[in-house]
Design an enzyme around this catalytic site. Structure first.
Site, PDB file in Angstrom:
ATOM      1  N   ASP A 197       0.879  -1.163   0.000  1.00 38.87           N
ATOM      2  CA  ASP A 197       0.000   0.000   0.000  1.00 38.87           C
ATOM      3  C   ASP A 197       0.923   1.221   0.000  1.00 38.87           C
ATOM      4  O   ASP A 197       1.683   1.442   0.950  1.00 38.87           O
ATOM      5  CB  ASP A 197      -0.900  -0.039   1.244  1.00 38.87           C
ATOM      6  CG  ASP A 197      -1.843   1.156   1.342  1.00 38.87           C
ATOM      7  OD1 ASP A 197      -1.560   2.186   0.693  1.00 38.87           O
ATOM      8  OD2 ASP A 197      -2.835   1.067   2.077  1.00 38.87           O
ATOM      9  N   LYS A 223      -3.979  12.177  -1.836  1.00 36.75           N
ATOM     10  CA  LYS A 223      -3.043  12.746  -0.843  1.00 36.75           C
ATOM     11  C   LYS A 223      -1.989  13.577  -1.588  1.00 36.75           C
ATOM     12  O   LYS A 223      -2.304  14.633  -2.110  1.00 36.75           O
ATOM     13  CB  LYS A 223      -2.411  11.630  -0.022  1.00 36.75           C
ATOM     14  CG  LYS A 223      -3.430  10.764   0.742  1.00 36.75           C
ATOM     15  CD  LYS A 223      -2.696   9.720   1.557  1.00 36.75           C
ATOM     16  CE  LYS A 223      -3.624   8.630   2.102  1.00 36.75           C
ATOM     17  NZ  LYS A 223      -4.605   9.053   3.069  1.00 36.75           N
TER      18      LYS A 223
HETATM   19  C1  LIG Z   1      -2.480   3.805   4.142  1.00 33.44           C
HETATM   20  C2  LIG Z   1      -3.931   3.830   3.745  1.00 33.44           C
HETATM   21  N1  LIG Z   1      -4.499   2.729   3.242  1.00 33.44           N
HETATM   22  C3  LIG Z   1      -5.799   2.695   2.894  1.00 33.44           C
HETATM   23  C4  LIG Z   1      -6.609   3.798   3.043  1.00 33.44           C
HETATM   24  C5  LIG Z   1      -8.054   3.696   2.682  1.00 33.44           C
HETATM   25  O1  LIG Z   1      -8.267   4.140   1.409  1.00 33.44           O
HETATM   26  P1  LIG Z   1      -9.695   4.043   0.667  1.00 33.44           P
HETATM   27  O2  LIG Z   1     -10.641   4.868   1.470  1.00 33.44           O
HETATM   28  O3  LIG Z   1      -9.438   4.589  -0.703  1.00 33.44           O
HETATM   29  O4  LIG Z   1     -10.107   2.613   0.632  1.00 33.44           O
HETATM   30  C6  LIG Z   1      -6.053   4.993   3.551  1.00 33.44           C
HETATM   31  C7  LIG Z   1      -6.881   6.200   3.704  1.00 33.44           C
HETATM   32  O5  LIG Z   1      -6.477   7.241   4.122  1.00 33.44           O
HETATM   33  C8  LIG Z   1      -4.688   5.000   3.917  1.00 33.44           C
HETATM   34  O6  LIG Z   1      -4.102   6.092   4.428  1.00 33.44           O
END
Ligand SMILES: Cc1ncc(COP(=O)(O)O)c(C=O)c1O
Length: 412
Positions: A197, A223
């Protein structure tokens, strides 16, 4: 050495990325240190979105899928993102949310390792990522297990029963960064796959997915990439997995011939099958415009600036807030960090609300962290200086100790 405002002014004057700042809309009177949650809007976005609404949608209507390339935008935008994460050509696509894309990649990876049941992650991972794995395991009801260890123990915990390692490169709270190359190398020696991620990496620190031999990745575009609220996430699949990675969440956009309207799903080539259904085109248009600002960004200059902003902030806060109980989160070595800085802080929620009321915008992450994101394209050292001074004043004068700052809002 005491860091002065003049010193910060000099650093900004010598910053090779300084001309990027004028390309973004900076709200008056604000020091915005939250580009790691929602990046600033590029000045080029409104005209592009207006064109998409008033010409493409209003006039060209349905013909826009071809005439204005709406249908292929997930791929063309993916290729623009690829430059930021070392993804090569046609290995990155944008679609859906990070959580949804993780589901696609987790199911793809588990199907490639059917003899193994363990998904390995860490306690610093973003909770939604863990929830996706938990939901999938509950659905499968086949003995799959999500194992979470401390971030520093991940590499040692990659054993030959691990099907897939699923980690966030830069910790959303502490900014601690995993060693991508070493982690992937270890996983591959025992036959495990790795899903990254990159939400707090893309547009903040250089990433080299192909160079580090990554299998899969997802990442965020709202972001540091500044794609706008809710802009689509991205997916990377290494070319060696294009033919074998088969997600469980499929739909007509990932069919080999969507407009044949076959009753049976047949996988499109490679990465395209990671698409599911229709995308929000207006969001894609804003994201496309935002990405054009990145075309000539030097990634090493970006990293250098990020380090300089973060280090300056840490030094200033530790000097001016020494008598308050602030504790830096994450490692001190800049090479092991992302581009945000968090401090554990008593009454951190109220302190952040007081900062925001004074125009310094960061955020709070439970249980006790005040978090400041430094976007290398538009933040300056003078902003860092002023933010640190404001934090010291708020703590010294207990300006946070007011009912309106102590009551928690829905979104922190
Ligand atoms: C590291 C990380 N992973 C996943 C997410 C979740 O993303 P989404 O709402 O697009 O599923 C976020 C959201 O801020 C995040 O910071």
């Amino acid at each position: 050495m005491t860091i002065t405002r003049d010193h910060c002014t000099t650093l900004d004057a010598n910053d090779p990325l300084r001309h990027f700042r004028e390309r973004y809309h900076l709200p008056k009177g604000k020091i915005y240190l939250d580009g790691n949650s929602l990046g600033l809007m590029a000045e080029s976005v409104p005209a592009r979105v207006t064109d998409a609404v008033t010409r493409q949608w209003a006039e060209d209507l349905i013909t826009s899928w071809n005439r204005n390339n709406w249908f292929t935008m997930p791929r063309s935008i993916g290729n623009k993102i690829a430059r930021l994460v070392g993804g090569g050509t046609d290995n990155v696509i944008v679609a859906d949310t990070i959580s949804i894309n993780l589901f696609k990649l987790l199911t793809s990876a588990l199907a490639m390792r059917r003899d193994r049941k363990i998904i390995l992650s860490d306690t610093g991972n973003f909770p939604s990522d863990l929830y996706v794995a938990q939901g999938l395991n509950n659905f499968l009801a086949d003995g799959h297990e999500l194992k979470t260890v401390a971030p520093e123990d991940v590499i040692a915990s990659i054993t030959s029963d691990v099907a897939v390692v699923m980690v966030t490169e830069v910790d959303y709270r502490t900014a601690r960064r995993h060693n991508m190359k070493a982690l992937i190398a270890k996983a591959h020696t025992v036959g495990a796959l790795v899903i990254w991620d990159l939400s707090h990496s893309a547009g903040a620190i250089p990433v080299d997915l192909l160079g580090d031999n990554a299998d899969f990745a997802v990442g965020c575009t709202y972001k540091y990439i500044n794609g706008g609220p809710g802009s689509q996430a991205f997916v990377f699949v290494h070319p060696r997995h294009h033919a074998t990675a088969m997600p469980a969440l499929v739909g007509w956009w990932g069919h080999e011939n969507p407009f044949a309207f076959d009753l049976e799903w047949k996988a499109a080539d490679g990465l395209v099958r990671q698409q599911c259904g229709t995308q929000a085109i207006l969001s894609l248009v804003a994201l496309d415009a935002a990405l054009d600002e990145w075309a000539d960004v030097d990634m090493l200059a970006m990293q250098k600036k990020s380090h300089s902003l973060c280090q300056t902030f840490i030094d200033l806060v530790e000097a001016s807030c020494a008598k308050h109980r602030l504790k830096l989160a994450g490692p001190r070595n800049m090479a092991e960090r992302g581009s945000h800085v968090s401090f554990q802080c008593d009454e951190g929620y109220a302190v952040m609300q007081a900062l925001i009321s004074k125009g310094v915008v960061g955020d709070f992450r439970a249980p006790d962290m005040i978090r400041f994101g430094f976007a290398p394209l538009y933040n300056t050292h003078v902003e860092v200086f002023e933010a640190a001074a404001m934090l010291a004043e708020i703590l010294d004068k207990r300006l946070w100790d007011k009912p309106e700052f102590l009551t928690r809002k829905k979104v922190t």
